[in-house]
Structure formats: C-alpha cells, structure tokens
Motif scaffolding. Structure first.
Motif, PDB file in Angstrom:
ATOM      1  N   VAL A  84       0.709  -1.587   0.170  1.00  0.00           N
ATOM      2  CA  VAL A  84       0.039   0.026  -0.358  1.00  0.00           C
ATOM      3  C   VAL A  84       0.989   1.818   0.175  1.00  0.00           C
ATOM      4  N   ARG A  85       2.029   1.513   0.992  1.00  0.00           N
ATOM      5  CA  ARG A  85       2.623   2.587   0.469  1.00  0.00           C
ATOM      6  C   ARG A  85       3.084   2.079  -0.417  1.00  0.00           C
ATOM      7  N   LEU A  86       4.078   1.647  -1.272  1.00  0.00           N
ATOM      8  CA  LEU A  86       4.802   1.682  -2.026  1.00  0.00           C
ATOM      9  C   LEU A  86       3.782   2.363  -3.822  1.00  0.00           C
ATOM     10  N   ARG A  87       3.035   1.348  -3.373  1.00  0.00           N
ATOM     11  CA  ARG A  87       2.075   2.039  -4.301  1.00  0.00           C
ATOM     12  C   ARG A  87       1.496   3.383  -4.207  1.00  0.00           C
ATOM     13  N   ASP A  88       0.738   3.842  -2.936  1.00  0.00           N
ATOM     14  CA  ASP A  88       0.320   5.112  -3.184  1.00  0.00           C
ATOM     15  C   ASP A  88       1.323   6.362  -2.661  1.00  0.00           C
ATOM     16  N   GLU A  89       2.581   5.514  -2.747  1.00  0.00           N
ATOM     17  CA  GLU A  89       3.996   6.936  -3.651  1.00  0.00           C
ATOM     18  C   GLU A  89       4.162   6.420  -4.697  1.00  0.00           C
ATOM     19  N   GLY A  90       3.298   5.871  -4.951  1.00  0.00           N
ATOM     20  CA  GLY A  90       3.570   5.952  -6.355  1.00  0.00           C
ATOM     21  C   GLY A  90       4.943   5.431  -7.497  1.00  0.00           C
ATOM     22  N   GLN A  91       5.451   4.343  -6.850  1.00  0.00           N
ATOM     23  CA  GLN A  91       6.671   4.147  -7.050  1.00  0.00           C
ATOM     24  C   GLN A  91       6.470   2.135  -8.010  1.00  0.00           C
ATOM     25  N   ILE A  92       5.205   1.799  -7.699  1.00  0.00           N
ATOM     26  CA  ILE A  92       5.269   0.734  -8.324  1.00  0.00           C
ATOM     27  C   ILE A  92       3.547   0.249  -8.394  1.00  0.00           C
ATOM     28  N   ARG A  93       3.593  -0.764  -9.447  1.00  0.00           N
ATOM     29  CA  ARG A  93       2.239  -1.079 -10.154  1.00  0.00           C
ATOM     30  C   ARG A  93       2.394  -2.128 -10.283  1.00  0.00           C
ATOM     31  N   VAL A  94       0.990  -3.459  -9.996  1.00  0.00           N
ATOM     32  CA  VAL A  94       1.297  -4.837 -10.185  1.00  0.00           C
ATOM     33  C   VAL A  94       0.135  -4.287 -12.004  1.00  0.00           C
ATOM     34  N   VAL A  95      -0.296  -5.047 -12.840  1.00  0.00           N
ATOM     35  CA  VAL A  95      -1.194  -4.116 -14.140  1.00  0.00           C
ATOM     36  C   VAL A  95      -1.394  -5.527 -14.402  1.00  0.00           C
ATOM     37  N   ALA A  96      -2.992  -5.872 -15.479  1.00  0.00           N
ATOM     38  CA  ALA A  96      -2.620  -6.515 -15.762  1.00  0.00           C
ATOM     39  C   ALA A  96      -2.390  -5.947 -17.856  1.00  0.00           C
ATOM     40  N   THR A  97      -1.916  -7.736 -18.587  1.00  0.00           N
ATOM     41  CA  THR A  97      -1.678  -6.581 -19.752  1.00  0.00           C
ATOM     42  C   THR A  97      -2.095  -8.077 -20.269  1.00  0.00           C
ATOM     43  N   LEU A  98      -1.827  -7.813 -22.079  1.00  0.00           N
ATOM     44  CA  LEU A  98      -1.688  -8.919 -22.747  1.00  0.00           C
ATOM     45  C   LEU A  98      -1.207  -9.867 -22.816  1.00  0.00           C
ATOM     46  N   GLY A  99      -2.137 -11.292 -22.601  1.00  0.00           N
ATOM     47  CA  GLY A  99      -0.851 -12.428 -22.561  1.00  0.00           C
ATOM     48  C   GLY A  99      -0.411 -13.069 -24.154  1.00  0.00           C
ATOM     49  N   PRO A 100       0.169 -13.454 -24.050  1.00  0.00           N
ATOM     50  CA  PRO A 100       0.535 -14.661 -25.794  1.00  0.00           C
ATOM     51  C   PRO A 100      -0.168 -14.185 -27.003  1.00  0.00           C
ATOM     52  N   ARG A 101      -1.810 -14.933 -26.372  1.00  0.00           N
ATOM     53  CA  ARG A 101      -2.772 -14.876 -27.871  1.00  0.00           C
ATOM     54  C   ARG A 101      -3.233 -13.527 -27.745  1.00  0.00           C
ATOM     55  N   MET A 102      -2.900 -12.865 -27.194  1.00  0.00           N
ATOM     56  CA  MET A 102      -4.157 -11.590 -27.694  1.00  0.00           C
ATOM     57  C   MET A 102      -3.066 -10.724 -27.701  1.00  0.00           C
ATOM     58  N   LEU A 103      -1.583 -10.379 -27.353  1.00  0.00           N
ATOM     59  CA  LEU A 103      -0.695  -9.557 -28.558  1.00  0.00           C
ATOM     60  C   LEU A 103      -0.479 -10.381 -29.800  1.00  0.00           C
ATOM     61  N   ALA A 104      -0.184 -11.429 -29.945  1.00  0.00           N
ATOM     62  CA  ALA A 104      -1.180 -11.342 -31.325  1.00  0.00           C
ATOM     63  C   ALA A 104      -2.115 -10.734 -32.501  1.00  0.00           C
ATOM     64  N   GLU A 105      -2.662 -10.719 -31.824  1.00  0.00           N
ATOM     65  CA  GLU A 105      -3.688 -10.238 -32.269  1.00  0.00           C
ATOM     66  C   GLU A 105      -3.422  -7.976 -31.999  1.00  0.00           C
ATOM     67  N   ALA A 106      -2.724  -8.244 -31.431  1.00  0.00           N
ATOM     68  CA  ALA A 106      -2.419  -6.273 -31.054  1.00  0.00           C
ATOM     69  C   ALA A 106      -1.555  -5.477 -32.285  1.00  0.00           C
ATOM     70  N   HIS A 107      -1.660  -4.709 -32.840  1.00  0.00           N
ATOM     71  CA  HIS A 107      -0.910  -4.344 -33.738  1.00  0.00           C
ATOM     72  C   HIS A 107      -0.316  -2.991 -32.933  1.00  0.00           C
ATOM     73  N   TRP A 108       0.911  -2.318 -33.134  1.00  0.00           N
ATOM     74  CA  TRP A 108       1.641  -1.842 -32.800  1.00  0.00           C
ATOM     75  C   TRP A 108       2.189  -0.793 -34.171  1.00  0.00           C
ATOM     76  N   ALA A 109       3.024   0.211 -33.420  1.00  0.00           N
ATOM     77  CA  ALA A 109       3.634   0.779 -34.388  1.00  0.00           C
ATOM     78  C   ALA A 109       4.600   2.007 -33.468  1.00  0.00           C
ATOM     79  N   HIS A 110       5.657   3.305 -34.108  1.00  0.00           N
ATOM     80  CA  HIS A 110       6.117   3.826 -33.046  1.00  0.00           C
ATOM     81  C   HIS A 110       6.262   5.165 -34.067  1.00  0.00           C
ATOM     82  N   LEU A 111       5.593   6.335 -32.951  1.00  0.00           N
ATOM     83  CA  LEU A 111       5.849   7.882 -33.780  1.00  0.00           C
ATOM     84  C   LEU A 111       6.379   8.836 -32.795  1.00  0.00           C
ATOM     85  N   ARG A 112       7.063   9.712 -34.257  1.00  0.00           N
ATOM     86  CA  ARG A 112       8.035  10.234 -34.053  1.00  0.00           C
ATOM     87  C   ARG A 112       7.654  11.614 -34.404  1.00  0.00           C
ATOM     88  N   ALA A 113       7.710  12.703 -33.735  1.00  0.00           N
ATOM     89  CA  ALA A 113       6.857  13.890 -33.637  1.00  0.00           C
ATOM     90  C   ALA A 113       8.161  15.045 -33.453  1.00  0.00           C
TER      91      ALA A 113
END
Length: 340
Positions: free
Chosen positions: A40-69
């Motif tokens: 709770v302390r580390l989270r409230d201080e903004g030092q860590i986050r635990v998050v859900a992310t895309l698994g390998p099957r979902m990653l295969a369906e995602a599209h990605w790109a780089h943008l430089r401005a």
C-alpha cells in the motif's frame, strides 16, 4: 530511493504479481500484514504498479506502431501531453534529437490505428513533422525488468505459483465481453477476487477460475512495474538502426544477451529495428550498441535518442517526477471483438 527490503518485495511481486500476502510473507520471512502495508505504501507513493496486460494470444492480435514528432521550439512537452491523452498511445516520451517526442502506439485494428493517429496529428498545430512506422514484429513489448535481489530458492518458490500455459493442441476458451470487462477491472492487478466478483455479479470462485483460465490460454498476464527513476537502469535510450533481414532472426535467438532492451521491434522504414535500452548510466550506451553489433554484425545505427522525460508508460500517466498515477487510458476498447 527504495530500501533493500523494498527491493526484495518488488522483486517478489515481479516474479508472482498476484501471489497472496501469506505466500509473499513466507518467502520474504515476515508477516502478511507487514507485506500488505508495504505494498500500500509503495503503491500510494507511485513507486510500483501491478497491472493486467495482454497475454501471448492477445499480443498476436494487437497492432503496434512508432510515432516520432518534431515540434515547434519549446512545445515538446505540450505535444507529449496531448499525445498521452490518445487511447492508442501506450507510452509517450520527450526525447533529445531532431524528433523531440516519441510515442508507442497500439490497437486491435491496423487501419483504425493509422487513421486515428493521422487525424490526431492534424489536430495538434505544434507538430511540424511526424513520422509513423508500422511494427511488423515485436520481440519484446516492454516487460518489467526483473530485479536481482532474491535468492534462487525464493524465486523458485514464487515461480511455482505461476499458472502453467495451455498444452499445445488444447482448444483455448472463447474470450467474451464479460472477460473483457474483467480484464479492464484488473487494471489494478492486485484487485481482490471478491471485489471483482461483486462488480461482475459472479461468485469469487468462478472469477478466480476464470482468471487462471485466461492466463493459461494466453489472453491475460500480469506485470509489476517500478517507477523508472527508481529502477536499477533509470535512463532510457532509443536506438534506431537497420539490420540485414537475414540477421533479424539473431535478435530472437540472442534475446537473453540483449537483457537491456525493454522494447525490441522490427518495423517498416529505413530504420527497420528500434530498441529501447534501459541504461544504468548514460555512459553505458556505447557498450549497449557494441552488444547489439556483436549479435547482428550488419547493424547500421541511424539515430540514438535519450529520453528526457516519460509522460506516459504502459497506458498509464506518470507525474513530472515519473512516478505512477492511476490515470489510465484504454487502448483496446473492443477486446472481445478480436476473437469473434
């Protein structure tokens, strides 16, 4: 700075992001209440986050790109903050060099991603020039760098809690709209099953089983992220290069040797490879480039950029000090449609 005890705890969460407080306490040789308070302390201080992310099957369906401005003088941070509001912008940084802003874009439909990005650029008058490259292969999409604090015995005890992947040939479960809603709820990766179940109107045991099944089938994963300035490699550098197509396979085969690469992708354009290097010191950039050349002798370095400030990482806004916030945009509004 994180204490040694904090580093041990963060490493434990990196190995087992959703491990129970009791298991974490057992591995760290403390008590569950102390472990929970530390989180709770580390989270409230903004030092860590635990998050859900895309698994390998979902990653295969995602599209990605780089943008430089390239921006008008003095407008880089303003532009970066506008890009960070885009749902398709997973990460946004202000950098040095001719292109002062970099964004890592993602979505479940390539045409929609391209169109929304072009329309968004047109609405930002401070952008003088923009360069967008489609990613054709992601060798790494920014998994949190593992710390090296715990003993081998402790790591093994935590890894035993990981959900085994679905065996080859096994038919994966169907990903539903209810699963998409569960995935969004787990933006807080430590959300208790009972709370998620109450929100979804299901029993805790059913939700727990569903999370395990989605993980095993490759739809869902969890990652523990540390605030970049507090990590063992607090500096980020973008390396834009060209590698002979015949050598691109070497990047995958020697991925472990390129442990500094938090993001490694093959893309369209003159620079067909972009690697984001996590550097312990700014002076280690040359050593990183030398390692890349040792793996792929044909590499031609076209440009290097140092990150001056991260504005958004992993779809989450960060503070001016680059600590985590709870402000998050959803780049995947139609998760369930990807598997219709």
């Amino acid at each position: 700075m994180l204490s040694e005890t904090d580093l041990e705890f963060v490493h434990a969460l990196q190995e087992a992001p959703r491990a129970s407080w009791n298991l974490l306490a057992q591995v760290l040789e403390t008590d569950a209440r102390t472990v929970a308070r530390r989180y709770v302390r580390l989270r409230d201080e903004g030092q860590i986050r635990v998050v859900a992310t895309l698994g390998p099957r979902m990653l295969a369906e995602a599209h990605w790109a780089h943008l430089r401005a390239r921006t008008l003088p003095g407008q880089a941070l303003t532009v970066a903050r506008q890009l960070a509001e885009w749902p398709q912008a997973a990460s946004v940084r202000v950098t040095d060099g001719a292109f002062e802003v970099y964004a890592w874009l993602t979505g479940l439909d390539a045409r929609t991603l391209w169109r929304s990005t072009q329309e968004g650029i047109a609405r930002i008058p401070q952008i003088v020039r923009a360069d967008m490259q489609t990613v054709v292969e992601s060798l790494d999409i920014g998994r949190a760098e593992r710390l090296d604090v715990l003993s081998a015995r402790q790591v093994a005890a935590l890894r035993r809690q990981q959900v085994p992947p679905t065996p080859p040939g096994h038919e994966a479960t169907r990903f539903s709209e209810a699963d998409a809603e569960l995935w969004r709820l787990l933006a807080d990766g430590r959300m208790e099953v009972a709370r998620a179940a109450d929100h979804l109107g299901r029993s805790p045991s059913a939700v727990s089983r569903r999370i395990a099944r989605l993980q095993a089938d490759g739809y869902l994963d969890f990652v523990t992220m540390i605030a970049e300035p507090l990590s063992s490699a607090p500096h980020a550098a973008l390396i834009w290069c060209r590698i002979d197509p015949d050598e691109l396979g070497l990047l995958q085969r020697h991925r472990a040797e390129l442990h500094w690469a938090g993001l490694l992708s093959v893309a369209t354009g003159r620079s067909n490879v972009m690697a984001m290097a996590n550097l312990t010191t700014l002076g280690s950039l040359n050593a990183v480039i030398a390692q890349l050349r040792a793996v792929c002798p044909s590499v031609e370095i076209h440009d290097t950029q140092l990150s001056a400030q991260a504005v958004k990482r992993h779809s989450r806004m960060v503070t001016d000090e680059e600590l985590w916030t709870d402000e998050i945009t959803n780049p995947y509004p139609d998760l369930s449609r990807a598997f219709e």
